[in-house]
Design an enzyme around this catalytic site. Sequence first.
Site, PDB file in Angstrom:
ATOM      1  N   HIS A  25      16.705 -22.445  79.569  1.00  0.00           N
ATOM      2  CA  HIS A  25      15.862 -21.299  80.053  1.00  0.00           C
ATOM      3  C   HIS A  25      15.592 -20.250  79.425  1.00  0.00           C
ATOM      4  CE1 HIS A  25      13.841 -19.499  83.847  1.00  0.00           C
ATOM      5  NE2 HIS A  25      14.574 -18.212  83.156  1.00  0.00           N
ATOM      6  N   GLU A  26      16.694 -19.610  78.972  1.00  0.00           N
ATOM      7  CA  GLU A  26      16.669 -18.381  78.046  1.00  0.00           C
ATOM      8  C   GLU A  26      16.204 -18.574  76.644  1.00  0.00           C
ATOM      9  OE1 GLU A  26      17.131 -15.617  79.676  1.00  0.00           O
ATOM     10  OE2 GLU A  26      17.885 -16.272  81.322  1.00  0.00           O
ATOM     11  N   HIS A  70      12.394 -18.058  76.868  1.00  0.00           N
ATOM     12  CA  HIS A  70      12.167 -16.732  76.734  1.00  0.00           C
ATOM     13  C   HIS A  70      12.114 -16.393  75.276  1.00  0.00           C
ATOM     14  CE1 HIS A  70      11.788 -15.591  80.922  1.00  0.00           C
ATOM     15  NE2 HIS A  70      13.270 -15.796  81.276  1.00  0.00           N
ATOM     16  N   GLU A  88       8.114 -15.972  82.443  1.00  0.00           N
ATOM     17  CA  GLU A  88       8.944 -16.897  83.072  1.00  0.00           C
ATOM     18  C   GLU A  88       8.105 -18.489  83.009  1.00  0.00           C
ATOM     19  OE1 GLU A  88      11.560 -17.164  84.783  1.00  0.00           O
ATOM     20  OE2 GLU A  88      11.926 -15.175  84.006  1.00  0.00           O
TER      21      GLU A  88
END
Length: 494
Positions: free
Chosen positions: A266-267, A270, A296
Amino acid sequence: MNKTNTMSSYQQLVNHFEHISHLQHLQSICAWDGETMMPSGSAEQRSKAMAELDLVIHKASNKAEIKQWLAAAESEPLTELQASSLREMKRQIAIESALPESLVKAKRLAGSQCEHQWRSQRANNDWQGFKKNLKEVVKLSREEAQIRAQQQGLSPYDAMLDLYEPGMTTAELDKLFAELQTWLPELITQVQHKQANWHNDIDLRADIDLQHQLSLKVMSKLGFEFNLGRLDVSAHPFSGGVPTDLRITTHYHQSDFSSALFSTIHETGHACYEQYLPAAVAGLPAGLARSMAIHEGMSLFYEMQLGRDPLFLETLLPELNQTLNKQLSLQQLTQHLHKVSPSYIRIEADEVTYPAHIILRYQIEKAIIAGDVEVDDLPDLWQQLAQQLLGIDINGNHKLGVMQDIHWTDGSFGYFPSYTLGAMYAAQFKAAMAQQLEVTELIKAAELGPIFNWLKQNIWSKGSLLTTSELVIQATGEALNPKHFEQHLKARYL
């Protein structure tokens, strides 16, 4: 001759915003250190230093000449890129100049104290201790919301929402979330019925050092450039820094390696967005990510659209088993990761029930900023909404309820809707990508380059040169359409 006098107003702005960007770079690295490296006894002095840095940035953003330069630059011959850049400069100055210095400093100090003490208070389920600090944060956030609302002609909550999602309104969110709730509860029921005979008793334990090795390997597969960033550990995973100096964090649980693995994925979504923002406007507002929902959208594209796709998991499984000394099958891993069951903790929620967590927080945020509820009321309101939206009972366990998130500790009201908006954008980007690429075959063959190139060309390289609606329409051929998210969930889970 004084070179300053011969420089265009637009160039004066560029130089000044680059100066501000350098200060913000230092601010972000100090914040990262506070979450990962700082000794607990350093919190008070660090808070004062950060508050001082906030004031330096605030003063730089309110320099008297800026408004003159902005006005003069309007009449200068600008390229299309420069005109877009000027638009974003105006927006950032409006945001930065809205609040008095005293409120900027007070909010930083209150937020730092609340966040730092939250770490131990949450672990101890200490609502009474936590709410004292939260009350001050809420008081200051309401002051901020009122000031911004008056200056922009918006409602207080819309003014806070605009900080994270420019152009989005409560009216639009209410419509999007109401539509989502017409089909989501039934979908949850259908999926749970389908999964009734699934067994989820696999051994997910793994040594933390091995989990870290796996995280680094997966980040490399996903295109993260380690010469420009690093991975560390924090209580709440996050990504921060600037495109050439990125810091991302994850958290490791020895009992379940999948938590860290997908937090890292997930990160990384980003971070890859940040690493490929447009270099031509680096250090300027136009060189920043478009919005938190688009941000997001990138992290959820990585985590949900790609990371939890069985085809991707199949390519990852051999390395996962080898690194962690496991013998998991694809079916075992997929059933674990796709299991739908309402949970207490948002960041551990499955993809289908996750939007209910966001709607819960959205309803509370609106009420807090409007003054319709007070901090003392939050546990009861949380309990009511958790039962209504998720069918779960908090039963006085505040660390599983109102104390579980870090966002409100520093007054980030208006941030939470970005998560579900991001899920909608991620599904829409995947659908648009599939019109141009053989996405399924690329994932199956572990050839992810064309997928990342599509994101670079259509999202990452645009920064904030386009408005959110322009960006989405240009990339997908239509405005935000939540139907893509519905279709994605039904295809994957039914």
